[in-house]
Design a protein around this motif. Structure first.
Motif, PDB file in Angstrom:
ATOM      1  N   SER A   1       0.851  -1.190   0.000  1.00 35.21           N
ATOM      2  CA  SER A   1       0.000   0.000   0.000  1.00 35.21           C
ATOM      3  C   SER A   1       0.884   1.236   0.000  1.00 35.21           C
ATOM      4  O   SER A   1       1.962   1.241   0.585  1.00 35.21           O
ATOM      5  N   THR A   2       0.419   2.260  -0.659  1.00 32.86           N
ATOM      6  CA  THR A   2       1.148   3.516  -0.743  1.00 32.86           C
ATOM      7  C   THR A   2       0.295   4.607  -0.112  1.00 32.86           C
ATOM      8  O   THR A   2      -0.876   4.742  -0.450  1.00 32.86           O
ATOM      9  N   THR A   3       0.872   5.354   0.795  1.00 31.36           N
ATOM     10  CA  THR A   3       0.180   6.465   1.418  1.00 31.36           C
ATOM     11  C   THR A   3       0.541   7.730   0.654  1.00 31.36           C
ATOM     12  O   THR A   3       1.714   8.074   0.547  1.00 31.36           O
ATOM     13  N   MET A   4      -0.473   8.391   0.131  1.00 27.31           N
ATOM     14  CA  MET A   4      -0.232   9.615  -0.635  1.00 27.31           C
ATOM     15  C   MET A   4      -0.024  10.783   0.325  1.00 27.31           C
ATOM     16  O   MET A   4      -0.545  10.790   1.432  1.00 27.31           O
ATOM     17  N   PRO A   5       0.732  11.777  -0.087  1.00 26.81           N
ATOM     18  CA  PRO A   5       0.984  12.926   0.782  1.00 26.81           C
ATOM     19  C   PRO A   5      -0.291  13.746   0.980  1.00 26.81           C
ATOM     20  O   PRO A   5      -1.178  13.729   0.123  1.00 26.81           O
ATOM     21  N   PRO A   6      -0.374  14.454   2.086  1.00 22.17           N
ATOM     22  CA  PRO A   6      -1.525  15.341   2.264  1.00 22.17           C
ATOM     23  C   PRO A   6      -1.446  16.466   1.237  1.00 22.17           C
ATOM     24  O   PRO A   6      -0.363  16.888   0.858  1.00 22.17           O
ATOM     25  N   SER A   7      -2.607  16.928   0.782  1.00 25.09           N
ATOM     26  CA  SER A   7      -2.591  18.003  -0.205  1.00 25.09           C
ATOM     27  C   SER A   7      -2.334  19.339   0.501  1.00 25.09           C
ATOM     28  O   SER A   7      -2.703  19.534   1.649  1.00 25.09           O
ATOM     29  N   VAL A   8      -1.673  20.222  -0.202  1.00 25.93           N
ATOM     30  CA  VAL A   8      -1.385  21.561   0.301  1.00 25.93           C
ATOM     31  C   VAL A   8      -2.388  22.500  -0.354  1.00 25.93           C
ATOM     32  O   VAL A   8      -2.604  22.446  -1.562  1.00 25.93           O
ATOM     33  N   THR A   9      -3.011  23.355   0.429  1.00 29.63           N
ATOM     34  CA  THR A   9      -3.935  24.344  -0.103  1.00 29.63           C
ATOM     35  C   THR A   9      -3.407  25.724   0.232  1.00 29.63           C
ATOM     36  O   THR A   9      -3.026  25.993   1.368  1.00 29.63           O
ATOM     37  N   TYR A  10      -3.377  26.591  -0.772  1.00 31.95           N
ATOM     38  CA  TYR A  10      -2.942  27.970  -0.608  1.00 31.95           C
ATOM     39  C   TYR A  10      -4.191  28.847  -0.523  1.00 31.95           C
ATOM     40  O   TYR A  10      -5.163  28.625  -1.255  1.00 31.95           O
ATOM     41  N   TYR A  11      -4.155  29.843   0.351  1.00 35.80           N
ATOM     42  CA  TYR A  11      -5.286  30.745   0.543  1.00 35.80           C
ATOM     43  C   TYR A  11      -4.851  32.164   0.213  1.00 35.80           C
ATOM     44  O   TYR A  11      -3.722  32.559   0.516  1.00 35.80           O
ATOM     45  N   TYR A  12      -5.772  32.944  -0.384  1.00 37.93           N
ATOM     46  CA  TYR A  12      -5.424  34.283  -0.858  1.00 37.93           C
ATOM     47  C   TYR A  12      -6.528  35.291  -0.560  1.00 37.93           C
ATOM     48  O   TYR A  12      -7.715  34.952  -0.620  1.00 37.93           O
ATOM     49  N   ASN A  13      -6.115  36.523  -0.268  1.00 35.48           N
ATOM     50  CA  ASN A  13      -7.022  37.661  -0.315  1.00 35.48           C
ATOM     51  C   ASN A  13      -7.028  38.124  -1.760  1.00 35.48           C
ATOM     52  O   ASN A  13      -5.956  38.271  -2.373  1.00 35.48           O
ATOM     53  N   VAL A  14      -8.215  38.329  -2.318  1.00 36.94           N
ATOM     54  CA  VAL A  14      -8.342  38.715  -3.724  1.00 36.94           C
ATOM     55  C   VAL A  14      -9.316  39.880  -3.849  1.00 36.94           C
ATOM     56  O   VAL A  14     -10.127  40.122  -2.955  1.00 36.94           O
ATOM     57  N   THR A  15      -9.218  40.587  -4.955  1.00 38.81           N
ATOM     58  CA  THR A  15     -10.192  41.607  -5.304  1.00 38.81           C
ATOM     59  C   THR A  15     -10.989  41.094  -6.487  1.00 38.81           C
ATOM     60  O   THR A  15     -10.409  40.619  -7.466  1.00 38.81           O
ATOM     61  N   GLY A  16     -12.312  41.169  -6.375  1.00 40.63           N
ATOM     62  CA  GLY A  16     -13.184  40.734  -7.465  1.00 40.63           C
ATOM     63  C   GLY A  16     -13.441  41.862  -8.445  1.00 40.63           C
ATOM     64  O   GLY A  16     -13.521  43.035  -8.059  1.00 40.63           O
ATOM     65  N   TYR A  17     -13.543  41.499  -9.713  1.00 44.19           N
ATOM     66  CA  TYR A  17     -13.834  42.468 -10.771  1.00 44.19           C
ATOM     67  C   TYR A  17     -14.926  41.911 -11.672  1.00 44.19           C
ATOM     68  O   TYR A  17     -14.919  40.719 -12.009  1.00 44.19           O
ATOM     69  N   ILE A  18     -15.863  42.781 -12.061  1.00 40.51           N
ATOM     70  CA  ILE A  18     -16.834  42.403 -13.083  1.00 40.51           C
ATOM     71  C   ILE A  18     -16.161  42.673 -14.424  1.00 40.51           C
ATOM     72  O   ILE A  18     -15.465  43.673 -14.595  1.00 40.51           O
ATOM     73  N   CYS A  19     -16.301  41.726 -15.337  1.00 41.18           N
ATOM     74  CA  CYS A  19     -15.636  41.843 -16.631  1.00 41.18           C
ATOM     75  C   CYS A  19     -16.220  42.994 -17.434  1.00 41.18           C
ATOM     76  O   CYS A  19     -17.434  43.213 -17.444  1.00 41.18           O
ATOM     77  N   GLY A  20     -15.371  43.726 -18.082  1.00 41.57           N
ATOM     78  CA  GLY A  20     -15.767  44.842 -18.923  1.00 41.57           C
ATOM     79  C   GLY A  20     -14.533  45.579 -19.386  1.00 41.57           C
ATOM     80  O   GLY A  20     -13.409  45.180 -19.113  1.00 41.57           O
ATOM     81  N   ASP A  21     -14.748  46.683 -20.093  1.00 37.79           N
ATOM     82  CA  ASP A  21     -13.625  47.485 -20.541  1.00 37.79           C
ATOM     83  C   ASP A  21     -13.872  48.931 -20.133  1.00 37.79           C
ATOM     84  O   ASP A  21     -14.549  49.660 -20.855  1.00 37.79           O
ATOM     85  N   PRO A  22     -13.419  49.359 -18.971  1.00 36.79           N
ATOM     86  CA  PRO A  22     -12.521  48.636 -18.068  1.00 36.79           C
ATOM     87  C   PRO A  22     -13.285  47.719 -17.115  1.00 36.79           C
ATOM     88  O   PRO A  22     -14.499  47.847 -16.956  1.00 36.79           O
ATOM     89  N   CYS A  23     -12.550  46.820 -16.462  1.00 29.97           N
ATOM     90  CA  CYS A  23     -13.132  45.965 -15.428  1.00 29.97           C
ATOM     91  C   CYS A  23     -13.461  46.842 -14.221  1.00 29.97           C
ATOM     92  O   CYS A  23     -12.780  47.815 -13.955  1.00 29.97           O
ATOM     93  N   ALA A  24     -14.537  46.476 -13.494  1.00 30.99           N
ATOM     94  CA  ALA A  24     -14.959  47.273 -12.343  1.00 30.99           C
ATOM     95  C   ALA A  24     -14.771  46.485 -11.054  1.00 30.99           C
ATOM     96  O   ALA A  24     -15.213  45.335 -10.947  1.00 30.99           O
ATOM     97  N   ASP A  25     -14.138  47.116 -10.087  1.00 26.50           N
ATOM     98  CA  ASP A  25     -13.868  46.522  -8.770  1.00 26.50           C
ATOM     99  C   ASP A  25     -15.197  46.282  -8.045  1.00 26.50           C
ATOM    100  O   ASP A  25     -16.015  47.187  -7.917  1.00 26.50           O
ATOM    101  N   VAL A  26     -15.416  45.048  -7.577  1.00 31.09           N
ATOM    102  CA  VAL A  26     -16.640  44.724  -6.831  1.00 31.09           C
ATOM    103  C   VAL A  26     -16.342  44.307  -5.395  1.00 31.09           C
ATOM    104  O   VAL A  26     -17.232  43.865  -4.684  1.00 31.09           O
ATOM    105  N   GLY A  27     -15.083  44.435  -4.966  1.00 33.39           N
ATOM    106  CA  GLY A  27     -14.785  44.216  -3.560  1.00 33.39           C
ATOM    107  C   GLY A  27     -13.881  43.039  -3.271  1.00 33.39           C
ATOM    108  O   GLY A  27     -13.470  42.306  -4.159  1.00 33.39           O
ATOM    109  N   PRO A  28     -13.585  42.866  -1.967  1.00 35.98           N
ATOM    110  CA  PRO A  28     -12.659  41.807  -1.536  1.00 35.98           C
ATOM    111  C   PRO A  28     -13.344  40.445  -1.403  1.00 35.98           C
ATOM    112  O   PRO A  28     -14.519  40.357  -1.049  1.00 35.98           O
TER     113      PRO A  28
END
Length: 136
Positions: A55-82
């Motif tokens: 049997s082979t034990t697989m490694p635990p998965s690593v998850t990265y977490y981020y603060n992001v800013t959301g944008y609605i698509c357009g020209d220009p894109c519009a900031d919709v918040g964190p």
């Protein structure tokens, strides 16, 4: 050795080298935790049966977490918040990733953050240098 956060204003070459470093850091974590192999062998003499279990034990998965800013698509894109995003592969700070749950929005990665429950999963989503490219 931890890779420092990516800085806004870096050249394309520096951003690429940073992303490669983050991927190598991720792979190093995976291989460091990887794969204990257990082999069990038993022999029964009355029936001449040999059983081998591996049997082979697989490694635990690593998850990265981020603060992001959301944008609605357009020209220009519009900031919709964190918002909060996560990924099992490292994302590039300052890059834009299309929202896989709603293709009319994209996220700009601002910074890594401490783990938190929830958030948009951007695993496997390609990153782009501009919001407009991410939205196409």
């Amino acid at each position: 050795m931890a890779i420092p956060s990516r800085q806004i204003g870096w050249s394309t070459k520096s951003n690429l080298l940073w992303q490669i470093s983050k991927q190598l850091e991720y792979l190093t974590k995976v291989t460091a935790n990887c794969c204990s192999i257990t082999t069990t062998t038993s022999t029964t003499s009355s029936t001449s049966t040999t059983t081998t279990t591996t049997s082979t034990t697989m490694p635990p998965s690593v998850t990265y977490y981020y603060n992001v800013t959301g944008y609605i698509c357009g020209d220009p894109c519009a900031d919709v918040g964190p918002f909060i995003a996560q990924s099992t592969t490292p994302l590039t700070i300052g890059y834009f990733y299309n929202n896989p749950e709603n293709r009319g929005y994209s996220f700009e990665i601002i910074e890594e953050r401490a783990p938190i429950l929830g958030g948009y999963d951007l695993t496997g989503v390609p990153g782009y240098e501009t919001c407009q490219l991410a939205c196409n």
